[in-house]
Design an enzyme around this catalytic site. Structure first.
Site, short mmCIF file in Angstrom:
data_model
loop_
_atom_site.label_atom_id
_atom_site.label_comp_id
_atom_site.label_asym_id
_atom_site.label_seq_id
_atom_site.Cartn_x
_atom_site.Cartn_y
_atom_site.Cartn_z
N HIS A 151 0.63 -3.86 5.93
CA HIS A 151 -0.60 -3.73 6.73
C HIS A 151 -1.86 -4.04 5.93
O HIS A 151 -2.91 -3.49 6.16
CB HIS A 151 -0.70 -2.30 7.28
CG HIS A 151 -0.85 -1.28 6.19
ND1 HIS A 151 0.21 -0.85 5.45
CD2 HIS A 151 -1.93 -0.65 5.70
CE1 HIS A 151 -0.21 0.02 4.55
NE2 HIS A 151 -1.52 0.15 4.67
N HIS A 181 5.22 5.61 2.30
CA HIS A 181 5.44 6.88 3.01
C HIS A 181 6.49 6.72 4.10
O HIS A 181 7.27 7.62 4.37
CB HIS A 181 4.14 7.39 3.63
CG HIS A 181 3.08 7.71 2.63
ND1 HIS A 181 3.38 8.22 1.40
CD2 HIS A 181 1.75 7.59 2.68
CE1 HIS A 181 2.26 8.39 0.72
NE2 HIS A 181 1.26 8.01 1.47
N SER A 183 0.83 3.67 1.90
CA SER A 183 1.21 4.07 3.27
C SER A 183 2.53 3.39 3.70
O SER A 183 3.27 3.94 4.52
CB SER A 183 0.11 3.71 4.27
OG SER A 183 -1.08 4.35 3.89
N CYS A 219 0.86 -1.19 0.00
CA CYS A 219 0.00 0.00 0.00
C CYS A 219 0.90 1.25 0.00
O CYS A 219 2.04 1.21 0.46
CB CYS A 219 -0.86 -0.03 1.26
SG CYS A 219 -1.84 1.45 1.54
N CYS A 277 -7.06 -2.89 3.91
CA CYS A 277 -6.78 -1.45 3.87
C CYS A 277 -7.38 -0.81 2.62
O CYS A 277 -8.45 -0.22 2.65
CB CYS A 277 -5.29 -1.16 3.95
SG CYS A 277 -4.92 0.61 3.79
ZN ZN Z 1 -2.84 1.04 3.40
#
Ligand code: ZN
Ligand code: ZN
Length: 376
Positions: free
Chosen positions: A62, A45, A42, A40, A169
């Site tokens: 995640h 990041h 995220s 993902c 997610c």
């Molecule tokens: Zn995510």
């Protein structure tokens, strides 16, 4: 126990796939053998440093799914052999927010960024015994995960975990924004800014809700082609000219603008994509901000006069305002009926050893919707 994990030692350093030590599940925790996990944005990041976190070393990941191996003391909802999706947000089922039907605001989320488990300690350790930080109580870029019971959703055994892991997610975030937060009605119109995994899931959500016009906006033509496959009725390529994009959206909507817009660009969020999402909506329309923006960003490119006079609404949305314990089983059922398309969301499967290639592909931006790591 020993297991293989992809460890990130610092910003923009290649992930190191190596043997680490995993503690057994403690009170309220569950040991899950990972079957698959999505990559993902995220995760990226943390890799690029945009999240401004200095928690290293860390095992990211995640958006996973797997099979329960062992449960810690006090765990009542799971037993070895159960198939589960790991969600990036836990929900205790007991706090004020869980009680009023907003598990995405659960008080347990306060500890989400600490890099530790809920008791303040870690479960993953290096070969010298040192602590390795946890990501979102999941750390699914590893062969096993110890996660709180509160982060797990049971799914039927016959469901392919390498597909439904996306419900942990990205898919739920995009689809839920269209169907839970906006509750789109047949014939309503929507602009979707950013056609990665979340935007494509939102496109599916708008489509299944009967939206009349679904306008996909992205800078990459490849992403716009993907959006058509998931139900976008119109596509607009953003060539870094907001006026040109808005003109096309107004043409498509007979000069009104759309009822809703959803902005999924997140950290790459320039004022440009927010500007498009705000200008795209009609009088009284709602703009949703879903992509997580930079922590040091303090301004929005919004004209307050228009906001007031046109009575526009701007709202943040987390995890698609989803009730994940009941929404994920619903999505599983829609997937089984062929009404949710996960197969085409997954651009490619990788092994854990290929994780750095996967990260590079996300950073390139134009080639992938979702990539899924499969464990052997
Ligand atoms: Zn995510
Ligand atoms: Zn709660």
């Amino acid at each position: 126990m020993r297991m293989k994990a992809a460890v990130l030692y610092g910003t923009r350093q290649p992930l190191v796939v190596e043997e680490v030590e995993l503690d057994p599940p403690q009170t309220g925790e569950v040991l899950v053998k990972m079957v698959a996990t999505g990559i993902c944005h995220s995760d990226l990041h943390r890799y690029t440093g945009d999240a401004q976190s200095q928690l290293f070393p860390i095992v990211l990941g995640h958006e996973g799914a797997g099979i329960v191996q062992e449960v810690g003391e006090g765990v009542t909802r799971f037993k070895p052999g159960d198939h589960v999706v790991l969600t990036f947000l836990p929900s205790c089922g007991k706090c004020r927010w869980c009680h009023i039907g907003h598990p995405n605001k659960c008080d347990l989320g306060a500890h989400l960024r600490d890099g530790k488990m809920l008791d303040g300690t870690t479960r993953i350790h290096g070969s010298d015994g040192s602590d390795i930080y946890n990501f979102l109580f999941n750390s699914t870029f590893a062969e096993y995960s110890v996660a709180p019971e509160a982060s797990l959703v049971p799914v039927p055994e016959h469901v392919p975990l390498e597909k439904v892991c996306l419900f942990g997610c990205g898919f739920t975030t995009g689809f839920g924004t269209a169907t839970n937060k906006l509750n789109i009605r047949p014939g309503e119109t929507v602009t979707i800014v950013g056609c990665g995994g979340l935007g494509l899931a939102a496109t599916q959500g708008a489509n299944i809700s009967g939206a009349g016009k679904i306008i996909a906006v992205d800078i990459h033509p490849e992403k716009l082609e993907m959006a058509k496959k998931f139900g976008a009725t119109h596509t607009v390529q953003n060539k870094h000219n907001v006026d040109e994009v808005i003109e096309q959206i107004m043409d498509i909507t007979w000069g009104l603008g759309t009822d809703y817009s959803m902005e999924f660009v997140g950290f790459d969020q320039s004022d440009e994509t927010l500007d498009i999402a705000f200008k795209a909506i009609r009088k009284g329309g709602t703009m949703c901000m879903i992509g997580v923006g930079a922590h040091d960003k303090r301004t929005l490119p919004i004209d307050p006069f228009t906001l007031t006079i046109y009575r526009k609404k701007i709202t943040g949305v987390l995890f698609g305002e989803s009730q994940f314990q009941t929404d994920i089983p619903r999505y599983v059922s829609l997937f089984e009926q062929g009404q949710i398309n996960l197969d085409d969301m997954i651009t490619r499967e990788l092994s854990l050893e290929q994780i750095n290639e996967g990260f590079e592909a996300v950073l390139a931006g134009n080639k992938v919707a979702r990539q899924v790591i499969r464990y052997g």
